[in-house]
Motif scaffolding. Structure first.
Motif, PDB file in Angstrom:
ATOM      1  N   ASP A   1     -25.473 -36.055 -20.769  1.00 32.62           N
ATOM      2  CA  ASP A   1     -25.856 -36.998 -19.914  1.00 32.62           C
ATOM      3  C   ASP A   1     -26.379 -38.339 -20.687  1.00 32.62           C
ATOM      4  O   ASP A   1     -27.173 -38.486 -21.405  1.00 32.62           O
ATOM      5  CB  ASP A   1     -26.990 -36.610 -19.037  1.00 32.62           C
TER       6      ASP A   1
ATOM      7  N   LYS B   1     -19.361 -35.691 -25.228  1.00 34.83           N
ATOM      8  CA  LYS B   1     -19.099 -34.393 -25.270  1.00 34.83           C
ATOM      9  C   LYS B   1     -19.708 -33.798 -26.722  1.00 34.83           C
ATOM     10  O   LYS B   1     -19.472 -34.167 -27.640  1.00 34.83           O
ATOM     11  CB  LYS B   1     -17.508 -33.796 -25.169  1.00 34.83           C
TER      12      LYS B   1
ATOM     13  N   GLU C   1     -21.240 -31.183 -21.584  1.00 33.07           N
ATOM     14  CA  GLU C   1     -21.435 -32.832 -21.274  1.00 33.07           C
ATOM     15  C   GLU C   1     -22.793 -33.155 -21.412  1.00 33.07           C
ATOM     16  O   GLU C   1     -23.747 -32.376 -21.414  1.00 33.07           O
ATOM     17  CB  GLU C   1     -21.213 -32.969 -19.718  1.00 33.07           C
TER      18      GLU C   1
ATOM     19  N   ARG D   1     -18.743 -41.632 -22.067  1.00 37.49           N
ATOM     20  CA  ARG D   1     -19.040 -40.247 -21.988  1.00 37.49           C
ATOM     21  C   ARG D   1     -19.275 -39.664 -23.308  1.00 37.49           C
ATOM     22  O   ARG D   1     -18.731 -40.130 -24.248  1.00 37.49           O
ATOM     23  CB  ARG D   1     -17.764 -39.709 -21.270  1.00 37.49           C
TER      24      ARG D   1
END
Length: 520
Positions: free
Chosen positions: A241, A220, A239, A218
């Motif tokens: 992608d 951020k 966020e 992930r």
């Protein structure tokens, strides 16, 4: 290096290597305050807790596990030392109260604990009992009920202390934080084109042969911003992608992988260009999670990239090579990258430029239609009905000439009759029939010499032939366009009807057709 240049071209230059760094040292730059360090440690400290510090004591086990090793070892040693001293002191108190200290070497006296006549002997008795050594020299006799009760309490307390401290040390030693040390991230992130789209990319790798089960990544974006209402949001998290919708965030991390974030209208980097990158202030936090295959515990590795660690127009060097029977990973080139041609403007500017028409483009008229393509389309009487309804009730009412409005008000049959009469009277004076076939021109010319009979008036209008002009205009615009509406009957052809002619169409005809019209 020569093989890489033959593969990627002579224009590409490898950067960020050890030799390049030694030959061209980077200029000194003030260290930027980071939210997450490169090793994954969060640079956040909590202060002014007030009375909330008691919450740490309520969760004592987690508090001990989160402490550093130096404090854990100190607590471990102090806890056992104090427990041993307290319990030895209690055994000495029992011997002192019973008077066993004065009869230590009396064979006829039965003490509570044999051969305990001072504090060191009481301490040794406790250690032998707690550690279950059992030398057999010091032991409890049956004439000491208070000693039996203290022995039971000592056993329970020792088990609790052992379970708490040894469990705490075991959990701390088995934490998978050190497993994250063998998960690598590239030193820089790069921005370049991939599959025709501008992308932000970085690289991850696993140094161990054991796999990371269910690895997921992930990203951020940490950036301060101000809302339209005027509220300032420091270190706002957004966020990024990296393939959540397509499943690209689920990694099979057996070899180094390049993680890609496509810059599109939904991306926070939609208006980021090479020039604005130098003035931006942001931090990209990367979080890699997975289950350690050997222990089954969840491991998390973190790193971050600031704006000065994002390179525009670069790409990572390949590290995979095919050997005899296996694939080889060269981790010496893990952080290396090279320059590639990349547009310096943002994706937003690129889409705006693509949407604007080119200044060199000129609207050219459509090519001349052939004789077969220029054949008139045939419309039924339903077209007349729709035109009449638009004239009566629609927005076309009031835009037509008064003559046509009176024609439309008299009904469909009256409209057909007046169109036929009008076509027989003013066709030759108003327009030319050069756009019609020659046979229809002759029939239209001969029809003007005699008045229409009642049979012609009763004829149903079977079709309307429309020539070069498209039939997409309303009847309110008929007086502006040069629309020729010829009427063809079943037994007799009539002349075309010109509703309005702002200019003479004969001027646009070839010379031969103009002479024929003049002769008629």
């Amino acid at each position: 290096m020569a093989a890489l240049r033959r593969k990627f071209g002579e224009d590409y230059q490898v950067v960020n290597t050890g030799q390049a760094a030694a030959a061209f040292p980077a200029p000194a730059k003030k260290k930027r305050q980071r939210f997450v360090e490169k090793n994954g440690r969060c640079n956040v400290q909590h202060g002014n807790l007030g009375g909330e510090t008691s919450r740490y004591i309520s969760d004592l086990f987690t508090t001990l596990v989160d402490l550093k090793w130096r404090w854990n070892l100190l607590i471990f040693i102090l806890t056992y030392t104090i427990a041993w001293l307290v319990m030895a002191f209690m055994w000495w108190i029992i011997a002192y109260i019973r008077g066993d200290l004065n009869h230590g070497h009396d064979a006829s006296y039965t003490p509570c604990v044999a051969n305990v006549y001072n504090f060191p002997s009481a301490f040794l008795f406790f250690i032998e009992t707690e550690a279950t050594i059992g030398y057999g020299y010091r032991y409890i006799t049956e004439k000491c009920p208070e000693g039996i009760i203290l022995f039971l309490f000592q056993s329970l307390l020792g088990s609790i202390v052992d379970a708490f401290l040894i469990g705490c040390m075991f959990i701390k030693m088995s934490q998978p934080k050190k497993r994250a040390e063998t998960l690598m991230f590239s030193q820089h992130a790069v921005i370049s084109q991939r599959d025709g789209r501008l992308c932000l990319m970085f690289r991850v790798g696993n140094l161990r042969n054991s796999h990371m089960v269910s690895a997921q990544i992930r990203c951020k974006l940490i950036k301060s911003r101000q809302t339209p209402e005027g509220e300032f949001l420091p270190l706002d998290q957004c966020e990024l992608d990296v393939g959540f919708g397509t499943g690209a965030d689920q990694l099979f991390l057996v070899s180094p992988l390049t993680i890609c974030h496509e810059i599109n209208p939904k991306s926070p980097f939609f208006d980021l260009s090479q020039r604005s990158l130098k003035n931006e202030q942001f931090e990209i936090v990367v979080i890699l999670e997975g289950i350690v295959e050997t222990t089954g515990m969840t491991c998390q590795a973190r790193t971050s990239y600031t704006e000065d660690e994002v390179l525009w127009g670069h790409r990572f060097l390949p590290v995979m090579s095919l050997e005899e029977g296996f694939f080889r990973v060269d981790y010496s080139q893990f952080h290396s990258n090279f320059e590639v041609p990349t547009p310096p403007y943002s994706v937003k500017e690129h889409e705006e430029r693509s949407a604007l028409p080119s200044p060199m483009s000129v609207d050219t008229p459509p090519p001349a239609q052939s004789r077969g393509q220029r054949r008139e389309r045939v419309f039924s009487v339903d077209c007349i009905r729709s035109v009449e309804q638009g004239v009566r009730h629609g927005p076309l009412r009031g835009q037509l000439p008064s003559k046509l409005e009176r024609m439309s008000s008299s009904g469909r049959e009256d409209l057909q009759r007046k169109v036929l009469l009008l076509s027989s009277q003013i066709a030759e004076k108003a327009c030319s029939t050069g756009d019609l076939p020659l046979k229809l021109q002759r029939l239209g010319a001969c029809s003007t010499s005699s008045p229409p009979s009642p049979e012609v008036s009763r004829l149903q209008l079977s079709a309307l032939k429309v020539g070069f002009e498209p039939m997409t205009q309303s009847t309110g615009d008929l007086y502006q366009a040069n629309v020729v509406v010829p009427v063809v009957g079943t037994t007799r052809a009539c002349s075309p009807v010109l509703l309005s002619t702002p200019e003479r169409p004969e001027d646009n005809l070839p010379l031969k057709l103009r002479r024929m019209n003049a002769d008629r």
